[in-house]
Design a protein around this motif. Sequence first.
Motif, mmCIF file in Angstrom:
data_model
loop_
_atom_site.group_PDB
_atom_site.id
_atom_site.type_symbol
_atom_site.label_atom_id
_atom_site.label_comp_id
_atom_site.label_asym_id
_atom_site.label_seq_id
_atom_site.Cartn_x
_atom_site.Cartn_y
_atom_site.Cartn_z
ATOM 1 N N LEU A 87 0.839 -1.201 0.000
ATOM 2 C CA LEU A 87 0.000 0.000 0.000
ATOM 3 C C LEU A 87 0.876 1.254 0.000
ATOM 4 O O LEU A 87 0.639 2.203 -0.751
ATOM 5 N N HIS A 88 1.904 1.239 0.831
ATOM 6 C CA HIS A 88 2.831 2.367 0.913
ATOM 7 C C HIS A 88 3.547 2.576 -0.414
ATOM 8 O O HIS A 88 3.645 3.707 -0.917
ATOM 9 N N LEU A 89 4.040 1.493 -1.000
ATOM 10 C CA LEU A 89 4.734 1.597 -2.282
ATOM 11 C C LEU A 89 3.784 2.056 -3.391
ATOM 12 O O LEU A 89 4.171 2.850 -4.263
ATOM 13 N N GLY A 90 2.554 1.572 -3.371
ATOM 14 C CA GLY A 90 1.558 2.018 -4.348
ATOM 15 C C GLY A 90 1.241 3.491 -4.210
ATOM 16 O O GLY A 90 1.077 4.214 -5.205
ATOM 17 N N LEU A 91 1.178 3.949 -2.972
ATOM 18 C CA LEU A 91 0.929 5.369 -2.715
ATOM 19 C C LEU A 91 2.091 6.213 -3.233
ATOM 20 O O LEU A 91 1.881 7.231 -3.909
ATOM 21 N N ILE A 92 3.304 5.763 -2.968
ATOM 22 C CA ILE A 92 4.486 6.481 -3.458
ATOM 23 C C ILE A 92 4.454 6.554 -4.983
ATOM 24 O O ILE A 92 4.635 7.631 -5.567
ATOM 25 N N ALA A 93 4.219 5.419 -5.618
ATOM 26 C CA ALA A 93 4.218 5.377 -7.090
ATOM 27 C C ALA A 93 3.130 6.266 -7.673
ATOM 28 O O ALA A 93 3.368 7.006 -8.633
#
Length: 168
Positions: A4-10
């Motif tokens: 979720l965190h990585l998706g938000l960053i991307a």
Amino acid sequence: MRLLHLGLIASVIVAWAFREDLGPVHEVAGYVALAAAVVRSAIGLAGGGYARFGQFVRSRADTLGYARQVLRGNAPRYIGHNPLGGWMVLALLGCIGLLGASGWLYTTDLFWGYGWLAWLHAALGWTLLALVALHVGGVVFTSIAHRENLVKAMLTGRKAPPRPGDVG
């Protein structure tokens, strides 16, 4: 949570990269970021462990006390988010929420073409950029101060076990 965190960053990076072309790529990336922020907020309210807001959002007095410890160089290590990091999570999620809402409003018939809304959306975008810079700076600072790789911990989900003086 890490995905979720990585998706938000991307999604934030993509939305930022296409900020001059407010077409479908920018819109979809913005909606993905908004959805990720909503899911993260739900987890923060109803989830468990270190992801729950109640575990890491501290009082103003505790947060200011922690900030003074940081300035003195004797801030304790936290297993979850430290008090400043906890408030940063809320600031980032709130800013993304406002960005998503202002972006959506701009696509409605009622608010299409309003200059103040476009200005607000752009100002929130720059605010998010500043918050991200502070967040990354805090992660780097805390990693150095406590001799621990917080980026690695975020990617693996594993942090060094508690040491004497750590706060859970």
